[in-house]
Structures are given as C-alpha cells and as structure tokens.
Design an enzyme around this catalytic site. Structure first.
Site, PDB file in Angstrom:
ATOM      1  N   ASP A 179      -6.481 -25.264  -8.055  1.00  0.00           N
ATOM      2  CA  ASP A 179      -5.644 -24.593  -9.062  1.00  0.00           C
ATOM      3  C   ASP A 179      -4.617 -25.509  -9.716  1.00  0.00           C
ATOM      4  O   ASP A 179      -3.697 -25.032 -10.388  1.00  0.00           O
ATOM      5  CB  ASP A 179      -4.927 -23.403  -8.409  1.00  0.00           C
ATOM      6  CG  ASP A 179      -5.861 -22.226  -8.162  1.00  0.00           C
ATOM      7  OD1 ASP A 179      -6.370 -21.665  -9.152  1.00  0.00           O
ATOM      8  OD2 ASP A 179      -6.097 -21.890  -6.994  1.00  0.00           O
ATOM      9  N   GLU A 182       2.301 -24.554 -14.293  1.00  0.00           N
ATOM     10  CA  GLU A 182       3.471 -23.689 -14.482  1.00  0.00           C
ATOM     11  C   GLU A 182       3.984 -23.098 -13.165  1.00  0.00           C
ATOM     12  O   GLU A 182       5.194 -22.867 -13.006  1.00  0.00           O
ATOM     13  CB  GLU A 182       3.108 -22.536 -15.415  1.00  0.00           C
ATOM     14  CG  GLU A 182       4.166 -21.463 -15.483  1.00  0.00           C
ATOM     15  CD  GLU A 182       3.742 -20.280 -16.326  1.00  0.00           C
ATOM     16  OE1 GLU A 182       4.379 -20.059 -17.357  1.00  0.00           O
ATOM     17  OE2 GLU A 182       2.766 -19.586 -15.978  1.00  0.00           O
ATOM     18  N   ASP A 183       3.068 -22.873 -12.233  1.00  0.00           N
ATOM     19  CA  ASP A 183       3.476 -22.167 -11.013  1.00  0.00           C
ATOM     20  C   ASP A 183       4.300 -23.011 -10.054  1.00  0.00           C
ATOM     21  O   ASP A 183       4.872 -22.487  -9.105  1.00  0.00           O
ATOM     22  CB  ASP A 183       2.228 -21.631 -10.285  1.00  0.00           C
ATOM     23  CG  ASP A 183       1.559 -20.554 -11.095  1.00  0.00           C
ATOM     24  OD1 ASP A 183       2.275 -19.723 -11.663  1.00  0.00           O
ATOM     25  OD2 ASP A 183       0.321 -20.566 -11.180  1.00  0.00           O
ATOM     26  N   HIS A 221       0.416 -12.446 -12.182  1.00  0.00           N
ATOM     27  CA  HIS A 221       1.819 -12.868 -12.353  1.00  0.00           C
ATOM     28  C   HIS A 221       2.529 -11.998 -13.383  1.00  0.00           C
ATOM     29  O   HIS A 221       1.888 -11.384 -14.242  1.00  0.00           O
ATOM     30  CB  HIS A 221       1.868 -14.321 -12.856  1.00  0.00           C
ATOM     31  CG  HIS A 221       1.505 -15.353 -11.829  1.00  0.00           C
ATOM     32  ND1 HIS A 221       0.572 -16.342 -12.065  1.00  0.00           N
ATOM     33  CD2 HIS A 221       1.977 -15.565 -10.564  1.00  0.00           C
ATOM     34  CE1 HIS A 221       0.482 -17.124 -10.989  1.00  0.00           C
ATOM     35  NE2 HIS A 221       1.310 -16.664 -10.069  1.00  0.00           N
ATOM     36  N   CYS A 225       0.194 -20.736 -18.118  1.00  0.00           N
ATOM     37  CA  CYS A 225      -0.031 -21.341 -16.792  1.00  0.00           C
ATOM     38  C   CYS A 225      -0.286 -22.838 -16.869  1.00  0.00           C
ATOM     39  O   CYS A 225      -0.078 -23.545 -15.885  1.00  0.00           O
ATOM     40  CB  CYS A 225      -1.249 -20.711 -16.119  1.00  0.00           C
ATOM     41  SG  CYS A 225      -1.191 -18.940 -15.999  1.00  0.00           S
TER      42      CYS A 225
HETATM   43  N1  GLY Z   1      -6.241 -19.069  -9.762  1.00  0.00           N
HETATM   44  C1  GLY Z   1      -4.860 -19.016 -10.033  1.00  0.00           C
HETATM   45  C2  GLY Z   1      -4.101 -18.597  -8.836  1.00  0.00           C
HETATM   46  O1  GLY Z   1      -4.594 -17.757  -8.146  1.00  0.00           O
HETATM   47  O2  GLY Z   1      -3.026 -19.073  -8.538  1.00  0.00           O
END
Ligand code: GLY
Length: 275
Positions: free
Chosen positions: A61, A66-67, A161, A248
């Site tokens: 991922d 962004e996460d 999200h 993202c």
């Molecule tokens: N596939 C993106 C996530 O689950 O973080």
C-alpha cells in the site's frame, strides 16, 4: 508560495493490498502505474513540484502515501496507521518530512491514518472509523489545538477513510457523501452532497484552486462546474480497486519560501520531476 507533492510509486505487490470494504479483484499493475504517472503529471500541470519517494515493492500500500502523515503549516505529524502492515511505510516519509517540518508522532495504542484527517482552513475533521481510533484523534488534537486548529471528530461508516467521503473544495465548501459521514453540524461550512450513484467521487483533491477528481463521475464534475469551480479529471480505476482515492496518492506540502531541503536539492536516490 510553492507546493510540493510527495508521491511514491505503485508497488509490484499492490495486488496484496489491504482491503476493508471491497472484494479483491485483479489490479493491472502496468495500468495502475500509467494512471499514477498521469496523476503526477496532473499535479505538475497544477504547479506542484513532484518528489517521488523510493519505491517499496515489499509494501503493497506504499503508493497511498497520504496515510503516513498529516502536514500542518507548523509541523508534520507522522501517523501510526491502523493496520500493522502499513506501519513500515512511515520511515521513508518521516525522513523526507524531517527536512520540511518539525516532526511529531502518534504513539501506541493510538492509531491514525492520514486519510482520516481533512484539513479545511484551520479546521481538522478527523474520521473515527476502521483505521483511526479515539486515542489517535485525541493525540492529533493535543498537537493541533495549541496551534490554533479546531478539531472535529466525525463518525465514518461503510468506507475506508473520512476522505473517501468528505473533501474540502476551498473557502467554506465541503463535498460529502452523507451515507458514510455523520457530519451533524456544518461547523460553518457549506455542505455539498455528492450526486446519487457517484459515491466514490466524494474523494476530491483540492489543489491550486482546482478540484482534481476521478474520471467516470460526470455528474459530480457538472455539479462542481456549476458552482464555478475549475475541475481536472484523472483516471484512477486501478488504484480504486485497492480502495485508494486521489487524495491518498500524495502528501501536499505548502512552503512560503525556498528554505527547505526539497527546494534546494533532491534527496539522494529520490527521483524528482527535474530528474
Ligand atoms: N488499500 C488501502 C488500505 O487499505 O490502506
């Protein structure tokens, strides 16, 4: 003012990405990479300098950069993603951001995904759902509220999200999918509902006074254009299969002067749009 967009290549292992709400379907790696390249081109077209972090083929991922962080004007908050498989992604991001902002970190047992944090002016909407817990939202508030941000907790259901279903469109405009976001009070914002049957289009990257939105959602584009907003469409069909939206795939860093390392020179071993 310059805008840096930090991105990361689509990993060869993207087919093993985390999935929370979608069934697994095959992802065409070459197509995903081509679409991601067009996304980076669109960002350049909107005046961003794009800096691509080193690829990480062992981290499925990693493209969803962004996460891994929340960028404020005053500091960068390195997150603690809600799934363990994504936590190794943060090291490379923290290294790059360390030259751009003071760093703060979200620590266990708190979890926070950057995709659950929507900044709109000095308000931070923080989604509480499958990835971000109450402790994560409170940890962010302890960092941001002393800096003058208002932090609003929002319950998120049925999508990955907060930003899957809530986007800032500049000024006082928020685009939302009410099916997934429980925003009871508008908090001074004007709420614009995504058109019926175009739920995924609620993820919009607002950048350079332009709405960057996914292809395939003509009614949403019409709706935004009817509001007088400039729109650019990018195809995102492959990464959408990995539950990834347009926001993202970048971390946006605004800077007011040429004082950052990124403005002076590219970090060793990292590709930039000048290279
Ligand atoms: N596939 C993106 C996530 O689950 O973080």
């Amino acid at each position: 003012m310059s805008t840096l967009a930090i991105t990361r290549p689509v990993s060869a292992s993207i087919g093993r990405c985390e999935l929370s709400f979608s069934d697994r379907v095959p992802i065409d790696l070459e197509r995903a990479r081509a679409q991601h390249g067009l996304y980076e081109s669109a960002l350049r077209g909107l005046g961003c300098r794009v800096e691509s972090l080193p690829g990480a083929d062992d981290l499925p991922d990693a493209v969803f950069v962004e996460d891994t962080a929340v960028i404020l004007d005053e500091l960068a908050v390195i997150t603690r993603p809600g799934v363990a498989s994504r936590r190794p992604e943060i090291a490379a991001v923290a290294e790059t951001l360390s030259s751009l902002r003071p760093l703060a970190r979200i620590e266990a047992p708190a979890t926070l995904d950057g995709g659950d944090v929507l900044r709109a002016n000095r308000t931070l909407f923080v989604g509480l759902g499958s990835r971000t817990n109450q402790a994560g939202a409170e940890a962010l508030a302890r960092l941001a509220e002393p800096l003058g941000y208002s932090v609003v907790h929002v319950r998120v259901t049925g999508c990955l999200h907060l930003k899957s279903a809530l986007s800032w469109l500049g000024e006082d405009r928020l685009l939302l999918d009410r099916e997934h976001v429980d925003l009871r009070s508008p908090h001074g914002f004007r709420l614009i509902s995504v058109p019926p049957a175009e739920s995924p289009a609620a993820n919009v990257l607002w950048i350079a006074d332009t709405a960057l939105l996914s292809g395939g959602y003509p009614r949403t584009r019409e709706c935004l254009e009817a509001l007088g907003l400039s729109c650019v469409t990018v195809e995102n069909s492959e990464l959408a299969k990995a539950e990834g939206g347009l926001t993202c795939c970048s971390l946006i860093v605004e800077s007011s002067g040429p004082s950052t390392r990124a403005d002076r020179e590219p970090p060793k071993g990292q590709a930039t749009d000048e290279s």
